[in-house]
Write a protein that holds these residues in place. Structure first.
Motif, PDB file in Angstrom:
ATOM      1  N   LEU A 143       0.815  -1.163  -0.015  1.00 62.43           N
ATOM      2  CA  LEU A 143       0.002   0.092  -0.103  1.00 62.43           C
ATOM      3  C   LEU A 143       0.927   1.269  -0.062  1.00 62.43           C
ATOM      4  O   LEU A 143       0.498   2.346  -0.765  1.00 62.43           O
ATOM      5  CB  LEU A 143      -0.965  -0.117   1.072  1.00 62.43           C
ATOM      6  CG  LEU A 143      -2.020  -1.223   1.247  1.00 62.43           C
ATOM      7  CD1 LEU A 143      -2.705  -1.137   2.389  1.00 62.43           C
ATOM      8  CD2 LEU A 143      -3.175  -0.740   0.144  1.00 62.43           C
ATOM      9  N   SER A 144       1.936   1.185   0.744  1.00 64.12           N
ATOM     10  CA  SER A 144       2.876   2.426   0.702  1.00 64.12           C
ATOM     11  C   SER A 144       3.494   2.576  -0.532  1.00 64.12           C
ATOM     12  O   SER A 144       3.644   3.632  -1.079  1.00 64.12           O
ATOM     13  CB  SER A 144       3.827   2.048   1.942  1.00 64.12           C
ATOM     14  OG  SER A 144       4.892   3.257   1.822  1.00 64.12           O
ATOM     15  N   MET A 145       3.898   1.656  -1.466  1.00 69.46           N
ATOM     16  CA  MET A 145       4.441   1.857  -2.602  1.00 69.46           C
ATOM     17  C   MET A 145       3.358   2.311  -3.637  1.00 69.46           C
ATOM     18  O   MET A 145       3.529   3.133  -4.296  1.00 69.46           O
ATOM     19  CB  MET A 145       5.013   0.133  -3.257  1.00 69.46           C
ATOM     20  CG  MET A 145       6.085  -0.197  -2.564  1.00 69.46           C
ATOM     21  SD  MET A 145       7.565   0.588  -3.105  1.00 69.46           S
ATOM     22  CE  MET A 145       8.904  -0.321  -2.466  1.00 69.46           C
ATOM     23  N   VAL A 146       2.185   1.818  -3.445  1.00 72.32           N
ATOM     24  CA  VAL A 146       1.040   2.335  -4.342  1.00 72.32           C
ATOM     25  C   VAL A 146       1.116   3.837  -4.124  1.00 72.32           C
ATOM     26  O   VAL A 146       0.582   4.893  -5.051  1.00 72.32           O
ATOM     27  CB  VAL A 146      -0.208   1.643  -4.253  1.00 72.32           C
ATOM     28  CG1 VAL A 146      -1.239   2.295  -4.984  1.00 72.32           C
ATOM     29  CG2 VAL A 146       0.151   0.108  -4.624  1.00 72.32           C
ATOM     30  N   ALA A 147       0.900   4.268  -2.501  1.00 71.51           N
ATOM     31  CA  ALA A 147       0.583   5.724  -2.224  1.00 71.51           C
ATOM     32  C   ALA A 147       1.808   6.543  -2.737  1.00 71.51           C
ATOM     33  O   ALA A 147       1.528   7.772  -2.798  1.00 71.51           O
ATOM     34  CB  ALA A 147       0.707   5.570  -0.746  1.00 71.51           C
ATOM     35  N   HIS A 148       3.005   5.820  -2.999  1.00 74.51           N
ATOM     36  CA  HIS A 148       3.958   6.849  -3.506  1.00 74.51           C
ATOM     37  C   HIS A 148       3.947   6.857  -5.131  1.00 74.51           C
ATOM     38  O   HIS A 148       4.983   7.018  -5.709  1.00 74.51           O
ATOM     39  CB  HIS A 148       5.385   6.344  -2.948  1.00 74.51           C
ATOM     40  CG  HIS A 148       5.454   6.946  -1.434  1.00 74.51           C
ATOM     41  ND1 HIS A 148       4.683   6.077  -0.240  1.00 74.51           N
ATOM     42  CD2 HIS A 148       6.054   7.854  -0.949  1.00 74.51           C
ATOM     43  CE1 HIS A 148       5.067   6.771   0.866  1.00 74.51           C
ATOM     44  NE2 HIS A 148       5.870   7.756   0.439  1.00 74.51           N
ATOM     45  N   HIS A 149       2.917   6.318  -5.491  1.00 80.65           N
ATOM     46  CA  HIS A 149       2.931   6.428  -7.106  1.00 80.65           C
ATOM     47  C   HIS A 149       3.752   5.511  -7.869  1.00 80.65           C
ATOM     48  O   HIS A 149       4.117   5.921  -8.886  1.00 80.65           O
ATOM     49  CB  HIS A 149       2.749   7.674  -7.663  1.00 80.65           C
ATOM     50  CG  HIS A 149       2.209   8.623  -6.664  1.00 80.65           C
ATOM     51  ND1 HIS A 149       0.833   8.546  -6.336  1.00 80.65           N
ATOM     52  CD2 HIS A 149       2.502   9.878  -6.015  1.00 80.65           C
ATOM     53  CE1 HIS A 149       0.397   9.578  -5.720  1.00 80.65           C
ATOM     54  NE2 HIS A 149       1.370  10.209  -5.403  1.00 80.65           N
ATOM     55  N   LEU A 150       4.212   4.269  -7.297  1.00 79.54           N
ATOM     56  CA  LEU A 150       5.250   3.437  -8.016  1.00 79.54           C
ATOM     57  C   LEU A 150       4.682   2.493  -8.543  1.00 79.54           C
ATOM     58  O   LEU A 150       5.425   1.329  -9.182  1.00 79.54           O
ATOM     59  CB  LEU A 150       6.145   3.306  -6.712  1.00 79.54           C
ATOM     60  CG  LEU A 150       7.064   3.990  -5.992  1.00 79.54           C
ATOM     61  CD1 LEU A 150       7.965   3.539  -4.756  1.00 79.54           C
ATOM     62  CD2 LEU A 150       7.947   4.715  -7.189  1.00 79.54           C
ATOM     63  N   GLY A 151       3.442   2.158  -8.479  1.00 79.48           N
ATOM     64  CA  GLY A 151       2.391   1.080  -9.270  1.00 79.48           C
ATOM     65  C   GLY A 151       1.198   0.985  -8.746  1.00 79.48           C
ATOM     66  O   GLY A 151       0.810   1.721  -7.843  1.00 79.48           O
ATOM     67  N   ILE A 152       0.499  -0.116  -9.174  1.00 77.05           N
ATOM     68  CA  ILE A 152      -0.837  -0.510  -8.899  1.00 77.05           C
ATOM     69  C   ILE A 152      -0.498  -2.057  -8.184  1.00 77.05           C
ATOM     70  O   ILE A 152       0.228  -2.461  -8.371  1.00 77.05           O
ATOM     71  CB  ILE A 152      -1.842  -0.530 -10.039  1.00 77.05           C
ATOM     72  CG1 ILE A 152      -1.447  -1.338 -11.023  1.00 77.05           C
ATOM     73  CG2 ILE A 152      -2.015   0.943 -10.369  1.00 77.05           C
ATOM     74  CD1 ILE A 152      -2.776  -1.593 -12.243  1.00 77.05           C
ATOM     75  N   SER A 153      -1.539  -2.425  -7.550  1.00 71.10           N
ATOM     76  CA  SER A 153      -1.477  -3.986  -7.238  1.00 71.10           C
ATOM     77  C   SER A 153      -2.864  -4.502  -7.228  1.00 71.10           C
ATOM     78  O   SER A 153      -3.884  -3.661  -7.355  1.00 71.10           O
ATOM     79  CB  SER A 153      -0.881  -3.891  -5.824  1.00 71.10           C
ATOM     80  OG  SER A 153      -0.598  -5.151  -5.367  1.00 71.10           O
ATOM     81  N   ILE A 154      -3.092  -5.686  -6.871  1.00 75.85           N
ATOM     82  CA  ILE A 154      -4.354  -6.246  -6.543  1.00 75.85           C
ATOM     83  C   ILE A 154      -4.158  -7.055  -5.285  1.00 75.85           C
ATOM     84  O   ILE A 154      -3.130  -7.635  -4.957  1.00 75.85           O
ATOM     85  CB  ILE A 154      -4.789  -7.170  -7.523  1.00 75.85           C
ATOM     86  CG1 ILE A 154      -3.869  -8.262  -7.851  1.00 75.85           C
ATOM     87  CG2 ILE A 154      -5.350  -6.350  -8.831  1.00 75.85           C
ATOM     88  CD1 ILE A 154      -4.542  -9.146  -9.083  1.00 75.85           C
ATOM     89  N   LEU A 155      -5.112  -6.889  -4.274  1.00 72.05           N
ATOM     90  CA  LEU A 155      -5.119  -7.461  -2.792  1.00 72.05           C
ATOM     91  C   LEU A 155      -6.558  -7.862  -2.314  1.00 72.05           C
ATOM     92  O   LEU A 155      -7.575  -7.260  -2.974  1.00 72.05           O
ATOM     93  CB  LEU A 155      -4.552  -6.473  -2.038  1.00 72.05           C
ATOM     94  CG  LEU A 155      -3.162  -5.986  -2.178  1.00 72.05           C
ATOM     95  CD1 LEU A 155      -2.901  -4.715  -1.119  1.00 72.05           C
ATOM     96  CD2 LEU A 155      -2.238  -6.961  -1.537  1.00 72.05           C
ATOM     97  N   PRO A 156      -6.597  -9.019  -1.581  1.00 66.09           N
ATOM     98  CA  PRO A 156      -7.616  -9.336  -1.217  1.00 66.09           C
ATOM     99  C   PRO A 156      -8.255  -8.288  -0.011  1.00 66.09           C
ATOM    100  O   PRO A 156      -7.381  -7.553   0.335  1.00 66.09           O
ATOM    101  CB  PRO A 156      -7.304 -10.537  -0.204  1.00 66.09           C
ATOM    102  CG  PRO A 156      -6.117 -11.130  -0.795  1.00 66.09           C
ATOM    103  CD  PRO A 156      -5.348  -9.828  -1.192  1.00 66.09           C
ATOM    104  N   GLU A 157      -9.556  -8.114  -0.149  1.00 58.08           N
ATOM    105  CA  GLU A 157     -10.277  -7.127   0.422  1.00 58.08           C
ATOM    106  C   GLU A 157     -10.189  -7.044   2.087  1.00 58.08           C
ATOM    107  O   GLU A 157      -9.882  -6.016   2.705  1.00 58.08           O
ATOM    108  CB  GLU A 157     -11.709  -7.163   0.100  1.00 58.08           C
ATOM    109  CG  GLU A 157     -12.630  -5.996   0.655  1.00 58.08           C
ATOM    110  CD  GLU A 157     -13.965  -5.724   0.193  1.00 58.08           C
ATOM    111  OE1 GLU A 157     -14.800  -4.919   0.213  1.00 58.08           O
ATOM    112  OE2 GLU A 157     -14.467  -6.961  -0.316  1.00 58.08           O
ATOM    113  N   LEU A 158      -9.988  -8.420   2.488  1.00 55.34           N
ATOM    114  CA  LEU A 158      -9.921  -8.391   4.057  1.00 55.34           C
ATOM    115  C   LEU A 158      -8.554  -7.911   4.732  1.00 55.34           C
ATOM    116  O   LEU A 158      -8.320  -7.846   5.680  1.00 55.34           O
ATOM    117  CB  LEU A 158     -10.178  -9.948   4.574  1.00 55.34           C
ATOM    118  CG  LEU A 158     -11.432 -10.295   4.703  1.00 55.34           C
ATOM    119  CD1 LEU A 158     -11.668 -11.876   5.020  1.00 55.34           C
ATOM    120  CD2 LEU A 158     -12.543  -9.428   5.355  1.00 55.34           C
ATOM    121  N   VAL A 159      -7.562  -7.828   3.651  1.00 53.61           N
ATOM    122  CA  VAL A 159      -6.271  -7.382   4.413  1.00 53.61           C
ATOM    123  C   VAL A 159      -6.313  -5.968   4.138  1.00 53.61           C
ATOM    124  O   VAL A 159      -5.408  -5.336   4.777  1.00 53.61           O
ATOM    125  CB  VAL A 159      -4.972  -8.167   3.367  1.00 53.61           C
ATOM    126  CG1 VAL A 159      -5.042  -9.423   3.050  1.00 53.61           C
ATOM    127  CG2 VAL A 159      -4.760  -7.554   1.941  1.00 53.61           C
TER     128      VAL A 159
END
Length: 298
Positions: free
Chosen positions: A225-241
């Motif tokens: 999430l921190s990497m995405v927040a720093h605009h370094l890429g996108i990701s896919i994650l399970p909702e519960l995490v």
């Protein structure tokens, strides 16, 4: 009695030390050594190698250990069944857990267990799905939460489906979309989860023939999430995490909704305490789903 000697050997192996095992069992160190020596005399071969760096099972000891664990588990099962005949359930229960289950399901399950089955003492063991499956099969755990099973030695019950979502920052071209296509996952740098959910992510990408531009692979979801927040890429994650609020990031559904299935696994012949735990887990999840549906209709 051999059962006590078996328990001492298993505890020594778990602790990696005669002294630590003696402390946890409430025995003296010489008593523990005597029990191991007695077993070795009874079996006719050494079970443990003792050296300056610690202790290590001999090859013969490694062969016997799984059977000894099964014998001890069956002894616990017998005592739990006897307590059920008296109208109570008592015993210990070792449960394998992973982070998102701990955060969203486990507290309520423990509350109900404490209320309905106060005689069962719970021990929690964190790990990934593979570790949990292996430890249930080996008799180290009584039950555990997983998302897939490749073992014929386990009995698995699905509990709930957990959506897989695309996580993007405000700078992503996907930010204002209501859904993300699988092809769009190839258009921006991708942060690949490498924790327990790695298998589901890989499976989903493979099923849709998606080959993202993987920039980093990370174990810890907060780091992703921190990497995405720093605009370094996108990701896919399970909702519960995901935390309840990930703003300014967005979690966007995929075009074809994808899920991981959270299951609870036991051995093929679970103890009464494990059966009670599974029943409570199913009851808690069902109640949460009903509450969620009611809120969505208000």
């Amino acid at each position: 009695m051999s059962l006590i000697k078996y328990q001492i050997l298993v505890k020594v192996v778990a602790c990696g030390s005669f002294t630590k095992a003696a402390g946890q069992l409430g025995l003296t160190q010489p008593a523990v050594s005597h029990a191991i020596n007695s077993l070795e005399t009874e079996f006719g071969f050494p079970l443990i190698n003792r050296n300056r760096s610690g202790i290590q099972l001999t090859r013969e000891g490694e062969i016997l250990l799984p059977s000894l664990r099964r014998i001890l588990q069956e002894d616990r099962n017998i005592h739990q069944q006897a307590s059920e005949i008296h109208g109570t359930t008592r015993g210990t229960l070792h449960v394998g857990i992973f982070t998102s289950v701990t955060r969203h399901l486990l507290p309520r399950i423990i509350q109900v267990m404490d209320k309905d089955y106060s005689g069962i003492r719970l021990y929690l063991h964190e790990g990934n799905y593979i570790q949990i499956m292996e430890q249930i099969s080996a008799g180290k755990l009584d039950c555990g939460f997983i998302t897939f099973s490749v073992s014929k030695d386990l009995r698995c019950k699905p509990l709930m489906r957990d959506r897989i979502l695309c996580i993007v920052s405000p700078r992503s071209a996907l930010y204002h979309q209501e859904a993300v296509s699988f092809r769009q996952l190839e258009e921006e740098p991708f942060i690949m989860p490498a924790f327990g959910g790695y298998h589901e992510i890989r499976r989903i990408l493979s099923e849709h023939d998606v080959h993202p531009d993987i920039r980093f692979e990370l174990m810890e979801e907060n780091a992703i999430l921190s990497m995405v927040a720093h605009h370094l890429g996108i990701s896919i994650l399970p909702e519960l995490v995901l935390p309840e609020d990930i703003a300014p990031l967005r979690a966007i559904p995929l075009e074809s909704e994808s899920y991981r299935t959270i299951q609870i696994a036991t051995r093929l012949h679970p103890s009464p305490a494990a059966e009670r735990f599974v029943e409570v887990a199913e009851r808690v999840v069902k109640k949460q789903e009903v509450s969620s549906e009611n809120r969505s209709h208000q």
